[in-house]
Design a protein around this motif. Structure first.
Motif, mmCIF file in Angstrom:
data_model
loop_
_atom_site.group_PDB
_atom_site.id
_atom_site.type_symbol
_atom_site.label_atom_id
_atom_site.label_comp_id
_atom_site.label_asym_id
_atom_site.label_seq_id
_atom_site.Cartn_x
_atom_site.Cartn_y
_atom_site.Cartn_z
ATOM 1 N N SER A 163 -6.183 4.401 -1.818
ATOM 2 C CA SER A 163 -5.787 4.419 -3.227
ATOM 3 C C SER A 163 -6.812 3.714 -4.098
ATOM 4 N N ARG A 164 -7.393 2.624 -3.596
ATOM 5 C CA ARG A 164 -8.410 1.907 -4.362
ATOM 6 C C ARG A 164 -9.711 2.703 -4.412
ATOM 7 N N THR A 220 -5.180 -5.469 -9.875
ATOM 8 C CA THR A 220 -3.853 -5.043 -9.439
ATOM 9 C C THR A 220 -2.801 -5.797 -10.242
ATOM 10 N N GLU A 221 -1.835 -5.059 -10.789
ATOM 11 C CA GLU A 221 -0.787 -5.660 -11.604
ATOM 12 C C GLU A 221 0.583 -5.190 -11.125
ATOM 13 N N GLU A 222 1.606 -5.946 -11.486
ATOM 14 C CA GLU A 222 2.984 -5.570 -11.168
ATOM 15 C C GLU A 222 3.785 -5.581 -12.463
ATOM 16 N N ASN A 276 -1.261 -0.313 -10.982
ATOM 17 C CA ASN A 276 0.075 -0.889 -11.058
ATOM 18 C C ASN A 276 0.821 -0.684 -9.748
ATOM 19 N N SER A 277 1.824 -1.505 -9.525
ATOM 20 C CA SER A 277 2.573 -1.447 -8.272
ATOM 21 C C SER A 277 3.331 -0.134 -8.101
ATOM 22 N N ASP A 278 3.587 0.602 -9.199
ATOM 23 C CA ASP A 278 4.293 1.883 -9.080
ATOM 24 C C ASP A 278 3.332 3.048 -8.847
#
Length: 218
Positions: free
Chosen positions: A210-211, A6-8, A73-75
């Motif tokens: 989502s995952r 997971t990234e932002e 990604n966070s979006d």
């Protein structure tokens, strides 16, 4: 499970990274195809190799420690750039860009000389690779993702190199199993068809929705 990251990353920066990834992937993909069919002399081959080795040295200056994995990604955007079918930064991938419809997924793609098996035809293993992905994506599209349990391919005729269409759909589900089918064809008709069973692994059953969708995209 490792490899699911997971990234932002700010949306604008991620868009920029996607554009750069697509550019480098396309360039190396063109290089691979040119390498297969080139007929230049030894001096040109030596010059090309020097440039390729220099480019490799540049890219090796900074690298991740393992495979690219699957990055959320966070979006909401997902990056599977290392995927052997869809990965935009993987020069082995055509890459295949899938489109989702309510009841199926599809893509139109072009396979060049680097995917040859019998003369002028796509290698059967490449056909299986692409059909595996389209069936898995069909399961994801229907909200029933999983990893490949079994895959059955029927080769109806030789698949010529060039422009192709692939389609996949979810047929049914049974518990944690999803049953999907798909085809690969040309304008002249069906070349190969497949059926597969996709299973949600135990370690992923507790993930949020989502995952879980990412499990099928891997």
């Amino acid at each position: 499970m490792s490899g699911y990251i997971t990234e932002e990353i700010p949306a604008e920066e991620l868009t920029r990274q996607i554009e750069r990834a697509r550019e480098i992937g396309d360039s190396v993909r063109s290089l691979v195809a040119a390498t297969v069919v080139t007929d230049v002399d030894d001096d040109d081959l030596a010059e090309a190799r020097r440039h390729i080795d220099a480019a490799t040295e540049i890219l090796e200056r900074r690298r991740i420690d393992a495979s690219f994995g699957l990055r959320f990604n966070s979006d909401g955007r997902l990056r599977n750039w290392g995927n052997a079918v869809e990965g935009i930064r993987n020069p082995i991938a055509p890459p295949v860009e899938f489109h989702a419809e309510p009841d199926h997924v599809w893509s139109e793609l072009h396979l060049g000389p680097q995917y040859e098996g019998p003369p002028g035809l796509v290698h059967g293993g490449v056909i299986a690779l692409i059909l595996d992905q389209v069936l898995g994506n069909a399961a994801v599209n229907a909200g029933a993702p999983g990893m490949t349990g079994t895959l059955t391919i029927r080769y109806r005729k030789g698949t010529p190199l060039g422009s192709l269409r692939v389609e996949g759909r979810l047929d049914r589900t049974e518990g944690h199993k999803s049953f999907a089918s798909g085809t690969i064809s040309t304008a002249d008709g069906l070349c190969a068809e497949a059926e597969g069973i996709f299973i949600m692994p135990r370690w992923a059953r507790g993930l949020d929705a989502s995952r879980q969708m990412g499990v099928g995209d891997a």
